[in-house]
Design an enzyme around this catalytic site. Structure first.
Site, PDB file in Angstrom:
ATOM      1  N   SER A  75       0.847  -1.185   0.000  1.00  0.00           N
ATOM      2  CA  SER A  75       0.000   0.000   0.000  1.00  0.00           C
ATOM      3  C   SER A  75       0.884   1.237   0.000  1.00  0.00           C
ATOM      4  O   SER A  75       1.774   1.372   0.844  1.00  0.00           O
ATOM      5  CB  SER A  75      -0.910  -0.007   1.232  1.00  0.00           C
ATOM      6  OG  SER A  75      -1.774   1.095   1.232  1.00  0.00           O
TER       7      SER A  75
ATOM      8  N   VAL B  56      -2.123  -2.381  -3.910  1.00  0.00           N
ATOM      9  CA  VAL B  56      -2.166  -3.475  -4.878  1.00  0.00           C
ATOM     10  C   VAL B  56      -2.591  -4.773  -4.205  1.00  0.00           C
ATOM     11  O   VAL B  56      -2.267  -5.033  -3.044  1.00  0.00           O
ATOM     12  CB  VAL B  56      -0.808  -3.662  -5.594  1.00  0.00           C
ATOM     13  CG1 VAL B  56      -0.454  -2.438  -6.396  1.00  0.00           C
ATOM     14  CG2 VAL B  56       0.305  -3.975  -4.598  1.00  0.00           C
TER      15      VAL B  56
ATOM     16  N   LYS C 146      -3.994  -3.024  -9.213  1.00  0.00           N
ATOM     17  CA  LYS C 146      -3.705  -1.752  -8.534  1.00  0.00           C
ATOM     18  C   LYS C 146      -4.983  -0.932  -8.466  1.00  0.00           C
ATOM     19  O   LYS C 146      -5.654  -0.728  -9.477  1.00  0.00           O
ATOM     20  CB  LYS C 146      -2.616  -0.993  -9.304  1.00  0.00           C
ATOM     21  CG  LYS C 146      -2.187   0.299  -8.644  1.00  0.00           C
ATOM     22  CD  LYS C 146      -0.994   0.909  -9.378  1.00  0.00           C
ATOM     23  CE  LYS C 146      -0.507   2.172  -8.690  1.00  0.00           C
ATOM     24  NZ  LYS C 146       0.703   2.726  -9.353  1.00  0.00           N
TER      25      LYS C 146
ATOM     26  N   ASP D 187       9.929   8.029 -10.842  1.00  0.00           N
ATOM     27  CA  ASP D 187       9.551   7.702  -9.462  1.00  0.00           C
ATOM     28  C   ASP D 187      10.298   6.444  -9.030  1.00  0.00           C
ATOM     29  O   ASP D 187       9.704   5.465  -8.560  1.00  0.00           O
ATOM     30  CB  ASP D 187       8.035   7.508  -9.373  1.00  0.00           C
ATOM     31  CG  ASP D 187       7.522   7.602  -7.936  1.00  0.00           C
ATOM     32  OD1 ASP D 187       8.253   8.124  -7.079  1.00  0.00           O
ATOM     33  OD2 ASP D 187       6.389   7.156  -7.675  1.00  0.00           O
TER      34      ASP D 187
END
Length: 522
Positions: free
Chosen positions: A132, A138, A152, A287
């Site tokens: 999480s 997910v 997701k 990311d």
């Protein structure tokens, strides 16, 4: 004047900080040290919350404040060299251990988005979340075909929370630019706007699936990186279904060590993947915190979560590559000149002075492994140099800078002896050779050859039009020259008449004065 909604959010932020006992930490800073004793008046000072370790309190505060603050904590968690160890270890938990929302809520969102029940969509579905994070969580599942997948699911009501926090950031940026001169140089409002676009894009899982598919295609059959396949029939704006992958989390150094991971190759490949995405593909995963990166032992990366991606304009891309190469070659004068030419620093800046400042910051860190470089000191000195020369922040490069810091942080964890400069330099030199060398120019010409051949039948007509245009232009020029010549003659005639008139008038005035003279009368 701060809007009521923003004011309420500020009050809430302060309340959350006080609830978790962070008022005590704030009051211990140098600025508030003279009034630190008022901490004894806070009820939290005497409760068990205040006695929790500071790292736990900071993590819980960021979790309670929402996704934007969790993102901030995730970014910090990759930079253990800049944080005390106890805080860094707690912030790592923000990568995939944010408190989950209920399985009932997840089920409701999935069924609403897919327009069918969980039982119809999947042969099996685990209601217990596998992980999480700040924006989504997910679950594992099995398709009716028997394939193992990850589902997701976007967090409920997350858009309202993000809009609220982005509004607060805009308000703070506006106040900063009004009352703090450096905020204008840092372009605070533009940076918030760039962040808003990025974070809102992350809320569309169809966009994320598209990003994943694009990077998967870019690294097809790669030995360095694998991207899981997207299952498009079950993907919606708030639900994404993709192939399940199995690997060791890149942050689990002990597990990697037990699995005989090749740490040196992993560190070098991390740098190569970054530069390949930025310069070859101009589309990079922005990311890359450890919660999104896994290792297929011994040396292959597996990546997930492509909600945040970045790209550069061709001019920024080339300019950045030239800057990197100049840095790697210790050519600080070229770096200084490029910054001035691009407008990143004022045109009035003296090149020699700026060159010397850059050299003093960068020279001490070259030819050193990551473990011997103090990036905290480096960043501090870079900020001081930027402020001294009024360097303007480029909002379009903020994502790239964040990603580079993540990559460097991962490299430091995996293989502290990595020479970042020597790993990156050959890649950039090869990129320049491929993009700007003689063979690249020939390839570019050949690629345009079909377009040129299509225009060959039209060339006689184009040449005739060009000649006609040139002849017409020449006639116009000749006519213009005749008109100018005639105008000059007219001006000369007018000037002669004017001169004669002036002289005649002068003679008459002189004669009148003489006739009125007393001498002549006498």
């Amino acid at each position: 004047m701060i809007r009521p909604k923003i004011l309420m959010r500020l009050i809430h932020i302060n309340w959350v900080m006080m609830f978790h006992g962070l008022d005590e930490i704030v009051l211990k800073t140098h600025l508030f040290r003279p009034i630190r004793y008022i901490a004894f008046l806070s009820p939290n000072y005497w409760t068990s919350k205040a006695r929790e370790p500071r790292g736990v309190r900071i993590r819980k505060t960021l979790e309670d404040l929402g996704p934007i603050y969790v993102k901030f904590g995730q970014t910090l968690s990759t930079r253990k060299d800049l944080l005390p160890e106890d805080i860094a270890e707690e912030l790592v938990k923000l990568q995939d251990k944010v408190p989950p929302f209920s399985a009932e809520t997840a089920r409701k969102i999935i069924e609403q988005q897919l327009g069918q029940s969980i039982e119809e969509a999947f042969a099996e579905f685990d209601p217990q979340p596998l992980a999480s994070a700040s924006v989504a969580q997910v679950h594992t599942a099995t398709l009716n075909s028997g394939e193992k997948v990850i589902v997701k699911v976007l967090r409920p009501d997350i858009e309202d929370k993000i809009h609220s926090d982005v509004g607060l950031l805009y308000e703070l940026a506006r106040l900063a630019e009004r009352f703090w001169s450096d905020a204008r140089r840092l372009r605070a409002m533009e940076i918030v706007a760039e962040f808003e676009k990025t974070i809102l894009d992350e809320l569309d899982l169809v966009r994320e699936a598209s990003n994943a598919s694009a990077i998967r295609a870019n690294f097809k059959n790669s030995e360095m990186l694998y991207i899981p396949e997207i299952h498009w029939p079950l993907t919606r704006r708030k639900v994404l279904v993709m192939e399940r992958i199995y690997g060791v989390p890149v942050g689990d150094i002990e597990a990697l060590r037990k699995g005989n991971a090749d740490f040196k190759k992993l560190a070098e490949r991390g740098v190569e993947i970054f530069f390949t995405q930025v310069f070859r593909d101009n589309f990079f995963h922005a990311d890359m915190h450890p919660g999104n990166i896994f290792v297929q032992l011994p040396d292959k990366y597996l990546a997930v979560d492509f909600g945040i991606v970045g790209s550069l304009s061709s001019s920024d891309q080339r300019y950045l590559a030239e800057n990197f190469l100049a840095f790697f070659n210790h050519d600080y004068r070229k770096v200084a000149q490029m910054h001035i030419e691009s407008g990143w620093v004022p045109a009035s800046t003296r090149v020699e002075e700026f060159e010397a400042a850059i050299r003093s910051v960068c020279e001490p860190i070259f030819e050193k492994p990551l473990k011997d470089i103090s990036f905290g000191l480096l960043l501090l000195r870079l900020f001081q140099t930027a402020r001294r020369f009024d360097m303007v922040v480029q909002p379009q490069l903020v994502l790239l800078q964040k990603t580079l810091l993540n990559i460097e942080g991962l490299g430091r964890q995996l293989y502290p002896d990595l020479d970042l400069w020597q790993t990156a330099k050959p890649f950039l030199e090869n990129w320049f050779k491929q993009r700007l060398g003689p063979s690249a120019k020939i390839k570019e010409l050949l690629s345009k050859f079909p377009e040129i051949t299509e225009q060959i039948p039209e060339m006689p007509g184009l040449v005739f039009q060009a000649l006609q245009s040139a002849a017409h232009m020449e006639q116009q020029m000749q006519q213009h020259q005749k008109e100018m010549l005639e105008l000059r003659k007219q001006l000369r005639r007018n000037n002669t008449r004017t001169l004669r008139a002036i002289l005649g008038t002068g003679v008459l005035i002189a004669a009148a004065l003489i006739l009125q003279s007393p001498l002549l009368r006498g």
